[in-house]
Motif scaffolding. Structure first.
Motif, PDB file in Angstrom:
ATOM      1  N   UNK A  80      31.339  57.306 -11.594  1.00 43.91           N
ATOM      2  CA  UNK A  80      32.633  57.925 -11.360  1.00 43.91           C
ATOM      3  C   UNK A  80      33.536  57.832 -12.593  1.00 43.91           C
ATOM      4  N   UNK A  81      33.381  56.776 -13.362  1.00 42.36           N
ATOM      5  CA  UNK A  81      34.154  56.640 -14.598  1.00 42.36           C
ATOM      6  C   UNK A  81      33.740  57.721 -15.595  1.00 42.36           C
ATOM      7  N   UNK A  98      25.123  60.716 -20.569  1.00 43.52           N
ATOM      8  CA  UNK A  98      23.917  59.985 -20.157  1.00 43.52           C
ATOM      9  C   UNK A  98      23.811  58.661 -20.917  1.00 43.52           C
ATOM     10  N   UNK A  99      24.226  58.661 -22.175  1.00 43.22           N
ATOM     11  CA  UNK A  99      24.167  57.431 -22.966  1.00 43.22           C
ATOM     12  C   UNK A  99      25.146  56.363 -22.459  1.00 43.22           C
ATOM     13  N   UNK A 100      26.141  56.787 -21.674  1.00 43.01           N
ATOM     14  CA  UNK A 100      27.114  55.839 -21.128  1.00 43.01           C
ATOM     15  C   UNK A 100      26.600  55.132 -19.872  1.00 43.01           C
ATOM     16  N   UNK A 102      24.768  52.795 -19.001  1.00 42.51           N
ATOM     17  CA  UNK A 102      24.046  51.599 -19.432  1.00 42.51           C
ATOM     18  C   UNK A 102      23.694  50.690 -18.252  1.00 42.51           C
ATOM     19  N   UNK A 103      24.639  50.460 -17.363  1.00 40.57           N
ATOM     20  CA  UNK A 103      24.338  49.569 -16.230  1.00 40.57           C
ATOM     21  C   UNK A 103      23.313  50.216 -15.304  1.00 40.57           C
ATOM     22  N   UNK A 104      23.468  51.515 -15.029  1.00 39.51           N
ATOM     23  CA  UNK A 104      22.525  52.202 -14.149  1.00 39.51           C
ATOM     24  C   UNK A 104      21.102  52.090 -14.692  1.00 39.51           C
ATOM     25  N   UNK A 105      20.948  52.230 -15.996  1.00 36.51           N
ATOM     26  CA  UNK A 105      19.606  52.132 -16.575  1.00 36.51           C
ATOM     27  C   UNK A 105      19.101  50.693 -16.551  1.00 36.51           C
ATOM     28  N   UNK A 106      19.982  49.719 -16.681  1.00 30.96           N
ATOM     29  CA  UNK A 106      19.534  48.326 -16.594  1.00 30.96           C
ATOM     30  C   UNK A 106      19.016  48.021 -15.192  1.00 30.96           C
ATOM     31  N   UNK A 107      19.633  48.647 -14.177  1.00 32.75           N
ATOM     32  CA  UNK A 107      19.122  48.495 -12.811  1.00 32.75           C
ATOM     33  C   UNK A 107      17.706  49.060 -12.735  1.00 32.75           C
ATOM     34  N   UNK A 199      15.683  60.165 -14.460  1.00 30.44           N
ATOM     35  CA  UNK A 199      16.142  59.190 -13.470  1.00 30.44           C
ATOM     36  C   UNK A 199      17.664  59.103 -13.446  1.00 30.44           C
ATOM     37  N   UNK A 200      18.276  58.991 -14.612  1.00 27.04           N
ATOM     38  CA  UNK A 200      19.729  58.857 -14.669  1.00 27.04           C
ATOM     39  C   UNK A 200      20.440  60.107 -14.162  1.00 27.04           C
TER      40      UNK A 200
END
Length: 245
Positions: A80-81, A98-100, A102-107, A199-200
């Motif tokens: 949402x941010x 997409x590069x932002x 970061x947390x979603x990709x760490x999950x 995925x993202x």
């Protein structure tokens, strides 16, 4: 395949029309077309590698987000941010956005560590070698299993704990050939970046548009051979309120 060959020879289709047409148009070093068995093997491999693994990861993401409110809220906040900071009237994701994520990709990374879509792979020994006291003759095929390192407490602290932060600012670097969701070395999956974007993008649109919950909270994960929700992951889904987007 014969019909497709005929269409290619008559110019009805181009070799760039699709993957099968491309494989049928390839010629070896002697100018001969590839054998049907080789084309079939490559086509099936590409289908599995480019579809099944990504679909599995996305499924595991939806499964995890429905079970872990803390992780879900952090992913939602991040997505949402991104929308909040979007400039102009463009409604499509950009590469910068997409590069932002970061947390979603760490999950996703942590899920692939604990529940890897491909749990191992085969390699052929090109020469006589030995490993940990075992002799491996030239020509033997060996199988590596990712859980051997993914769940090793000497590599990943508290490996049974789901902790996406372990992929953020690592104080202890992960040794080479220890984190293997996409393999490693010269045979590392060439589609790893595509899988990340796929995925993202999917998760971004899913959390942006919908809220969901599992119909069977106790549903377990099985392998067929890829990880798969035992009941097919039925979910109750509803459209997110418009003021969230």
């Amino acid at each position: 395949m014969n019909k497709r060959r005929e269409e290619l020879s008559k110019g009805i289709l181009s070799s760039t029309n699709d993957m099968l047409s491309c494989l049928l148009a390839i010629r070896d070093e002697n100018g001969q077309p590839l054998e049907d068995d080789l084309i079939t093997d490559n086509f099936i491999f590409l289908f599995i590698a480019s579809y099944d693994t990504s679909a599995t990861l996305i499924t595991m993401m939806i499964w995890k987000l429905s079970r872990d409110p803390d992780v879900y809220n952090k992913v939602l906040e991040e997505q949402m941010e991104i929308l909040k900071q979007r400039e102009g009237i463009e409604d499509r994701l950009t590469w910068r956005e997409i590069q932002k994520m970061k947390y979603t990709w760490r999950v996703a990374q942590e899920l692939m560590r604990m529940i890897p879509p491909a749990f191992g792979g085969f390699r052929k020994a090109l020469k006589d070698t030995s490993y940990e006291g075992y002799d491996i003759p030239k020509g033997w095929t060996v199988y590596w299993a990712s859980c051997g390192t993914h769940m090793d407490k000497d590599i990943f602290e508290n490996p049974q704990e789901f902790d996406p932060s372990r992929f953020e600012n690592q104080s202890k670097p992960i040794p080479p050939f220890s984190y293997l969701p996409f393999g490693a070395g010269v045979h590392k999956c060439i589609g790893n970046e595509f899988a990340r974007v796929e995925t993202l993008t999917t998760i971004h649109n899913f959390v942006k548009m919908y809220e969901w919950s599992q119909l069977n909270p106790e549903e377990t994960i099985t392998r067929q051979p890829m990880p798969y929700p035992s009941l097919g992951l039925p979910i109750k889904i509803k459209q997110r309120c418009s003021n969230m987007s």
